[in-house]
Design a protein around this motif. Structure first.
Motif, PDB file in Angstrom:
ATOM      1  N   MET A 108      64.052 -49.091  36.541  1.00 54.66           N
ATOM      2  CA  MET A 108      62.646 -49.426  36.787  1.00 54.66           C
ATOM      3  C   MET A 108      62.391 -49.876  38.124  1.00 54.66           C
ATOM      4  SD  MET A 108      62.310 -52.007  33.505  1.00 54.66           S
ATOM      5  CE  MET A 108      61.992 -51.006  31.675  1.00 54.66           C
ATOM      6  N   ARG A 109      60.999 -49.926  38.259  1.00 58.03           N
ATOM      7  CA  ARG A 109      60.687 -50.717  39.727  1.00 58.03           C
ATOM      8  C   ARG A 109      59.983 -51.834  39.777  1.00 58.03           C
ATOM      9  NH1 ARG A 109      56.568 -49.882  43.267  1.00 58.03           N
ATOM     10  NH2 ARG A 109      57.312 -49.974  45.649  1.00 58.03           N
ATOM     11  N   PHE A 110      60.062 -52.882  40.387  1.00 55.92           N
ATOM     12  CA  PHE A 110      59.349 -54.127  40.121  1.00 55.92           C
ATOM     13  C   PHE A 110      58.464 -54.480  41.376  1.00 55.92           C
ATOM     14  CE2 PHE A 110      63.326 -54.527  38.013  1.00 55.92           C
ATOM     15  CZ  PHE A 110      62.956 -54.670  36.420  1.00 55.92           C
ATOM     16  N   VAL A 111      57.444 -55.147  41.330  1.00 59.25           N
ATOM     17  CA  VAL A 111      56.495 -55.552  42.357  1.00 59.25           C
ATOM     18  C   VAL A 111      56.266 -56.963  42.010  1.00 59.25           C
ATOM     19  CG1 VAL A 111      54.265 -55.270  43.647  1.00 59.25           C
ATOM     20  CG2 VAL A 111      55.299 -53.280  42.292  1.00 59.25           C
ATOM     21  N   TRP A 112      56.529 -57.751  43.252  1.00 58.37           N
ATOM     22  CA  TRP A 112      56.342 -59.185  42.753  1.00 58.37           C
ATOM     23  C   TRP A 112      55.835 -60.156  44.253  1.00 58.37           C
ATOM     24  CZ3 TRP A 112      60.915 -56.580  43.553  1.00 58.37           C
ATOM     25  CH2 TRP A 112      61.646 -56.860  44.862  1.00 58.37           C
ATOM     26  N   ALA A 113      54.995 -61.073  43.706  1.00 56.77           N
ATOM     27  CA  ALA A 113      54.421 -61.979  44.688  1.00 56.77           C
ATOM     28  C   ALA A 113      54.629 -63.382  44.301  1.00 56.77           C
ATOM     29  CB  ALA A 113      52.808 -61.448  44.967  1.00 56.77           C
ATOM     30  N   ALA A 114      54.585 -64.297  45.342  1.00 56.16           N
ATOM     31  CA  ALA A 114      54.511 -65.831  45.019  1.00 56.16           C
ATOM     32  C   ALA A 114      53.631 -66.394  45.879  1.00 56.16           C
ATOM     33  CB  ALA A 114      56.136 -66.241  45.244  1.00 56.16           C
TER      34      ALA A 114
ATOM     35  N   ASN B 157      49.666 -79.868  43.254  1.00 53.28           N
ATOM     36  CA  ASN B 157      50.228 -78.766  43.984  1.00 53.28           C
ATOM     37  C   ASN B 157      50.333 -77.686  42.780  1.00 53.28           C
ATOM     38  OD1 ASN B 157      52.640 -80.901  45.524  1.00 53.28           O
ATOM     39  ND2 ASN B 157      50.758 -80.682  46.037  1.00 53.28           N
ATOM     40  N   VAL B 158      50.046 -76.436  43.235  1.00 54.89           N
ATOM     41  CA  VAL B 158      50.135 -75.285  42.468  1.00 54.89           C
ATOM     42  C   VAL B 158      50.875 -73.985  42.882  1.00 54.89           C
ATOM     43  CG1 VAL B 158      47.689 -74.362  43.439  1.00 54.89           C
ATOM     44  CG2 VAL B 158      48.601 -73.734  41.069  1.00 54.89           C
ATOM     45  N   SER B 159      51.961 -73.739  41.987  1.00 56.42           N
ATOM     46  CA  SER B 159      52.866 -72.678  42.562  1.00 56.42           C
ATOM     47  C   SER B 159      52.835 -71.503  41.389  1.00 56.42           C
ATOM     48  CB  SER B 159      53.946 -73.239  42.576  1.00 56.42           C
ATOM     49  OG  SER B 159      54.013 -74.144  43.841  1.00 56.42           O
ATOM     50  N   VAL B 160      52.811 -70.264  41.778  1.00 53.16           N
ATOM     51  CA  VAL B 160      52.773 -69.320  40.978  1.00 53.16           C
ATOM     52  C   VAL B 160      53.606 -68.090  41.454  1.00 53.16           C
ATOM     53  CG1 VAL B 160      51.290 -67.608  39.816  1.00 53.16           C
ATOM     54  CG2 VAL B 160      50.401 -69.974  40.437  1.00 53.16           C
ATOM     55  N   VAL B 161      54.319 -67.331  40.659  1.00 52.80           N
ATOM     56  CA  VAL B 161      55.146 -66.088  40.899  1.00 52.80           C
ATOM     57  C   VAL B 161      54.713 -65.169  39.917  1.00 52.80           C
ATOM     58  CG1 VAL B 161      57.361 -65.062  41.498  1.00 52.80           C
ATOM     59  CG2 VAL B 161      56.951 -67.619  41.783  1.00 52.80           C
ATOM     60  N   VAL B 162      54.247 -64.196  40.393  1.00 49.21           N
ATOM     61  CA  VAL B 162      54.022 -62.960  39.368  1.00 49.21           C
ATOM     62  C   VAL B 162      54.934 -61.740  39.885  1.00 49.21           C
ATOM     63  CG1 VAL B 162      52.388 -61.371  38.539  1.00 49.21           C
ATOM     64  CG2 VAL B 162      51.782 -63.763  38.826  1.00 49.21           C
ATOM     65  N   LEU B 163      55.421 -60.947  38.591  1.00 49.47           N
ATOM     66  CA  LEU B 163      56.362 -59.882  38.876  1.00 49.47           C
ATOM     67  C   LEU B 163      55.499 -58.688  37.824  1.00 49.47           C
ATOM     68  CD1 LEU B 163      59.928 -59.209  39.333  1.00 49.47           C
ATOM     69  CD2 LEU B 163      59.116 -58.633  36.962  1.00 49.47           C
ATOM     70  N   ASP B 164      55.551 -57.540  38.198  1.00 52.23           N
ATOM     71  CA  ASP B 164      54.810 -56.759  37.562  1.00 52.23           C
ATOM     72  C   ASP B 164      56.127 -55.438  37.328  1.00 52.23           C
ATOM     73  OD1 ASP B 164      52.428 -57.703  37.394  1.00 52.23           O
ATOM     74  OD2 ASP B 164      51.480 -55.818  38.511  1.00 52.23           O
TER      75      ASP B 164
ATOM     76  N   ALA C  54      43.493 -58.980  37.449  1.00 50.99           N
ATOM     77  CA  ALA C  54      44.126 -58.843  38.886  1.00 50.99           C
ATOM     78  C   ALA C  54      44.840 -57.420  39.187  1.00 50.99           C
ATOM     79  CB  ALA C  54      45.086 -59.960  39.042  1.00 50.99           C
ATOM     80  N   ALA C  55      44.420 -56.836  40.074  1.00 51.48           N
ATOM     81  CA  ALA C  55      45.128 -55.411  40.442  1.00 51.48           C
ATOM     82  C   ALA C  55      46.720 -55.258  40.693  1.00 51.48           C
ATOM     83  CB  ALA C  55      44.596 -54.611  41.482  1.00 51.48           C
ATOM     84  N   ASP C  56      47.143 -56.302  41.357  1.00 57.31           N
ATOM     85  CA  ASP C  56      48.544 -56.510  41.564  1.00 57.31           C
ATOM     86  C   ASP C  56      49.107 -57.896  41.566  1.00 57.31           C
ATOM     87  OD1 ASP C  56      47.793 -57.164  44.095  1.00 57.31           O
ATOM     88  OD2 ASP C  56      47.332 -55.231  44.744  1.00 57.31           O
ATOM     89  N   PRO C  57      50.500 -58.092  41.846  1.00 55.65           N
ATOM     90  CA  PRO C  57      51.034 -59.451  41.967  1.00 55.65           C
ATOM     91  C   PRO C  57      50.397 -60.231  42.962  1.00 55.65           C
ATOM     92  CG  PRO C  57      52.642 -58.106  41.212  1.00 55.65           C
ATOM     93  CD  PRO C  57      51.437 -57.133  41.689  1.00 55.65           C
ATOM     94  N   GLU C  58      49.924 -59.633  44.046  1.00 53.46           N
ATOM     95  CA  GLU C  58      49.663 -60.634  45.139  1.00 53.46           C
ATOM     96  C   GLU C  58      48.274 -61.199  44.916  1.00 53.46           C
ATOM     97  OE1 GLU C  58      51.297 -60.786  47.876  1.00 53.46           O
ATOM     98  OE2 GLU C  58      50.112 -62.109  48.877  1.00 53.46           O
ATOM     99  N   GLU C  59      47.470 -60.215  44.187  1.00 52.40           N
ATOM    100  CA  GLU C  59      45.955 -60.452  43.886  1.00 52.40           C
ATOM    101  C   GLU C  59      46.204 -61.545  42.800  1.00 52.40           C
ATOM    102  OE1 GLU C  59      43.065 -57.394  43.714  1.00 52.40           O
ATOM    103  OE2 GLU C  59      42.048 -58.384  41.869  1.00 52.40           O
ATOM    104  N   ALA C  60      47.050 -61.333  42.143  1.00 57.57           N
ATOM    105  CA  ALA C  60      47.090 -62.380  40.774  1.00 57.57           C
ATOM    106  C   ALA C  60      47.540 -63.825  41.183  1.00 57.57           C
ATOM    107  CB  ALA C  60      48.339 -61.767  39.634  1.00 57.57           C
TER     108      ALA C  60
END
Ligand code: MN
Length: 236
Positions: A1-7, A226-233, A204-210
């Motif tokens: 698998m391949r993962f894409v992530w953003a925080a 304060n708001v913090s979010v991490v998303v992984l596709d 959202a198209a990708d984690p960065e946008e999400a």
């Protein structure tokens, strides 16, 4: 698998400082394993910030094993930091940490009221149980989820890292291609309804946008924390 992530982490519109912390520090992609985490510090003007960062640094160190051990390491690091500087006494942090393996197996360690969610085929599923007084009242059947969301004491935590020995919740699941994993602090879930979080994730198209769309949604709703979010596709 391949993962894409953003925080993403943002102070919000009201607080002067950001006492949340996120991991990883930058966006990326790859075959895994991937470590993701959100921590929401508390304990006064400076100390909350120290607590979340100290715990996150210890919990994401390369030589620590499972998620539970990582949270225990974070807990210990805060205790040691307080021993060095007693003026920090009383500081603590939530932590929700996920390790995503190359095969999509996810192990989550969790203490406090930050949360993990799975967004799969258009539906948002909460993976963690808040360690709050109001969540205990919900489980006892004394108040509804809706009442809990508006309860004046909804921020009172029953478990936190940094205040002594702590029980760590563990959750396991397996991700499939197309899944989206979300970790977030209560600065998101306290401001934005889960249906609206799902809608943002769906659009959202990708984690960065999400992650930035979710930060924007929290701030549009008032941004009182304060708001913090991490998303992984998960890609094929
Ligand atoms: Mn918070």
């Amino acid at each position: 698998m391949r993962f894409v992530w953003a925080a993403a982490t943002h102070p919000g519109l009201v607080r002067e400082s950001n006492q949340d912390a996120v991991y990883p520090p930058s966006s990326g992609s790859g075959p895994g394993p991937v470590l993701l985490a959100v921590a929401d510090g508390m304990g006064g003007h400076v100390a909350g910030d120290v607590a979340s960062r100290t715990a996150l640094a210890a919990a994401t160190a390369p030589d620590v094993d499972g998620p539970k051990e990582r949270l225990v390491a974070g807990n210990l690091a805060i205790t040691e930091r307080i021993a060095e500087d007693p003026s920090l006494r009383g500081m603590g942090t939530t932590m929700t940490l996920a390790r995503v393996g190359p095969d999509g197996a996810v192990e989550i360690g969790h203490v406090g009221d930050s949360r993990a969610y799975l967004y799969r085929e258009g539906e948002l599923r909460r993976l963690t149980v808040d360690h709050t007084v109001v969540q205990e009242l919900v489980e006892l059947g004394q108040i509804s989820e809706e009442q809990a969301d508006r309860h004046p004491q909804r921020h009172l935590l029953t478990r936190v890292l940094g205040l002594g020995p702590v029980e760590v919740d563990e959750v396991s699941l397996r991700l499939h291609p197309g899944d989206r994993l979300l970790l977030c602090s209560d600065g998101l879930t306290g401001m934005v309804e889960e249906d609206d979080i799902a809608a943002v994730l769906g659009g959202a198209a990708d984690p960065e946008e999400a992650v930035w769309d979710l930060v924007e949604a929290a701030n549009r709703a008032g941004g009182v924390d304060n708001v913090s979010v991490v998303v992984l596709d998960v890609e094929v």
